[in-house]
Scaffold this motif. Structure first.
Motif, mmCIF file in Angstrom:
data_model
loop_
_atom_site.group_PDB
_atom_site.id
_atom_site.type_symbol
_atom_site.label_atom_id
_atom_site.label_comp_id
_atom_site.label_asym_id
_atom_site.label_seq_id
_atom_site.Cartn_x
_atom_site.Cartn_y
_atom_site.Cartn_z
ATOM 1 N N VAL A 1 0.852 -1.179 0.000
ATOM 2 C CA VAL A 1 0.000 0.000 0.000
ATOM 3 C C VAL A 1 0.893 1.235 0.000
ATOM 4 C CG1 VAL A 1 -1.717 1.304 1.300
ATOM 5 C CG2 VAL A 1 -1.904 -1.190 1.131
ATOM 6 N N ASP A 2 0.643 2.136 -0.937
ATOM 7 C CA ASP A 2 1.391 3.387 -1.050
ATOM 8 C C ASP A 2 0.718 4.422 -0.154
ATOM 9 O OD1 ASP A 2 2.663 5.724 -1.726
ATOM 10 O OD2 ASP A 2 2.217 5.598 -3.874
ATOM 11 N N SER A 3 1.260 4.604 1.036
ATOM 12 C CA SER A 3 0.651 5.491 2.032
ATOM 13 C C SER A 3 0.493 6.919 1.545
ATOM 14 C CB SER A 3 1.475 5.481 3.320
ATOM 15 O OG SER A 3 1.500 4.184 3.867
ATOM 16 N N SER A 4 1.392 7.378 0.692
ATOM 17 C CA SER A 4 1.316 8.764 0.229
ATOM 18 C C SER A 4 0.258 8.977 -0.847
ATOM 19 C CB SER A 4 2.692 9.230 -0.278
ATOM 20 O OG SER A 4 3.056 8.509 -1.430
ATOM 21 N N HIS A 5 -0.280 7.899 -1.398
ATOM 22 C CA HIS A 5 -1.328 8.005 -2.414
ATOM 23 C C HIS A 5 -2.581 7.227 -2.018
ATOM 24 C CE1 HIS A 5 2.251 9.168 -4.790
ATOM 25 N NE2 HIS A 5 1.386 10.052 -5.261
ATOM 26 N N SER A 6 -2.739 6.978 -0.724
ATOM 27 C CA SER A 6 -3.903 6.259 -0.205
ATOM 28 C C SER A 6 -4.470 7.049 0.968
ATOM 29 C CB SER A 6 -3.500 4.852 0.265
ATOM 30 O OG SER A 6 -2.950 4.110 -0.803
ATOM 31 N N LYS B 1 -22.797 6.164 14.777
ATOM 32 C CA LYS B 1 -22.427 5.597 13.479
ATOM 33 C C LYS B 1 -21.278 6.393 12.874
ATOM 34 C CE LYS B 1 -27.055 3.917 12.608
ATOM 35 N NZ LYS B 1 -28.231 4.019 11.749
ATOM 36 N N VAL B 2 -20.282 5.669 12.396
ATOM 37 C CA VAL B 2 -19.120 6.286 11.760
ATOM 38 C C VAL B 2 -18.947 5.650 10.385
ATOM 39 C CG1 VAL B 2 -16.644 6.721 11.913
ATOM 40 C CG2 VAL B 2 -18.015 6.595 14.013
ATOM 41 N N LYS B 3 -18.910 6.498 9.360
ATOM 42 C CA LYS B 3 -18.623 6.011 8.011
ATOM 43 C C LYS B 3 -17.123 6.086 7.787
ATOM 44 C CE LYS B 3 -23.033 7.207 6.030
ATOM 45 N NZ LYS B 3 -23.785 8.001 5.057
ATOM 46 N N ILE B 4 -16.572 4.999 7.274
ATOM 47 C CA ILE B 4 -15.143 4.925 6.979
ATOM 48 C C ILE B 4 -14.986 4.655 5.487
ATOM 49 C CG2 ILE B 4 -12.988 3.693 7.408
ATOM 50 C CD1 ILE B 4 -14.139 2.940 10.162
ATOM 51 N N ALA B 5 -14.164 5.464 4.832
ATOM 52 C CA ALA B 5 -13.892 5.291 3.399
ATOM 53 C C ALA B 5 -12.401 5.069 3.193
ATOM 54 C CB ALA B 5 -14.359 6.513 2.631
ATOM 55 N N LEU B 6 -12.086 4.126 2.328
ATOM 56 C CA LEU B 6 -10.700 3.821 2.003
ATOM 57 C C LEU B 6 -10.490 3.973 0.503
ATOM 58 C CD1 LEU B 6 -10.414 0.531 4.075
ATOM 59 C CD2 LEU B 6 -9.492 2.763 4.714
ATOM 60 N N ASP B 7 -9.458 4.708 0.133
ATOM 61 C CA ASP B 7 -9.013 4.815 -1.248
ATOM 62 C C ASP B 7 -7.569 4.373 -1.250
ATOM 63 O OD1 ASP B 7 -11.337 6.079 -2.592
ATOM 64 O OD2 ASP B 7 -10.933 7.704 -1.189
ATOM 65 N N VAL B 8 -7.297 3.242 -1.891
ATOM 66 C CA VAL B 8 -5.981 2.617 -1.769
ATOM 67 C C VAL B 8 -5.312 2.477 -3.128
ATOM 68 C CG1 VAL B 8 -4.766 0.513 -1.076
ATOM 69 C CG2 VAL B 8 -6.664 1.369 0.309
ATOM 70 N N SER B 9 -4.072 2.938 -3.182
ATOM 71 C CA SER B 9 -3.192 2.700 -4.320
ATOM 72 C C SER B 9 -2.075 1.799 -3.818
ATOM 73 C CB SER B 9 -2.615 4.017 -4.846
ATOM 74 O OG SER B 9 -1.728 3.775 -5.916
#
Length: 183
Positions: free
Chosen positions: A16-21, A170-178
């Protein structure tokens, strides 16, 4: 029966590229507004097997890196009232199964926040692959879930004079992973 990998995704290990996720969250505040924030992705490995069922995911989030745009709120979130980040700075997700569904994929696994582990199902969209200008083969993924923060021992709240509570459950969690192929 083994499920084929999505078109363009090849077997191997992806970092996982932390700087682009990004890992972001949204929670109701005072019942009338939303607070949004991000938490840094410290590390992550996506292991793509020869088929979908032999694939796995492990991701670590840095709870101390929270950013909501308000330094006082961020300090409160990392305190013992909420995340105990000094004692438990890392949140983790570790998959147990990966399956295909009609509109994407589901990654079932254990999410650990604040030292409490709960099973979750992450609906995942595979966004494709691309070669970046530096020759790295990348794969992109997105997911969004909703959790109840109390399930993870996050129970601090304050009553409002008008009724209700300051922080929503309620907590919404969104992940965008490169992720970058390590092959």
């Amino acid at each position: 029966m083994a499920t084929a990998l999505p078109t363009g995704l090849v077997a191997g290990t992806y970092a996982v590229d932390s700087s682009h996720s990004t890992a972001s969250f949204t929670v109701r505040h005072a019942g009338i507004a939303k607070v949004r924030g991000t938490i840094g992705i410290a590390a992550g490995t996506i292991t793509v097997g020869e088929d979908l069922e032999s694939s796995s995911v492990r991701v670590e989030l840095d709870a101390t890196s929270v950013s909501t745009g308000d330094a006082n709120r961020d300090q409160h979130l990392v305190s013992a009232d909420f995340w105990h980040a000094e004692e438990r700075p890392t949140w983790t997700f570790e998959s147990k199964a990966v399956t295909a569904v009609a509109d994407g994929y589901v990654v079932v696994g254990d999410l650990t926040i604040n030292g409490v582990t709960q099973p979750v199902e992450l609906p995942v969209d595979f966004e494709g692959t691309a070669k970046d200008p530096f020759g790295n083969q990348r794969a992109g993924f997105e997911s969004e879930i909703e959790i109840n923060r109390k399930d993870f021992g996050l129970t601090w709240n304050a009553a409002l004079e008008t009724g209700g509570f300051l922080v929503g459950e309620k907590v919404k969690i969104a992940l965008d992973v490169s992720a970058i192929s390590q092959n």
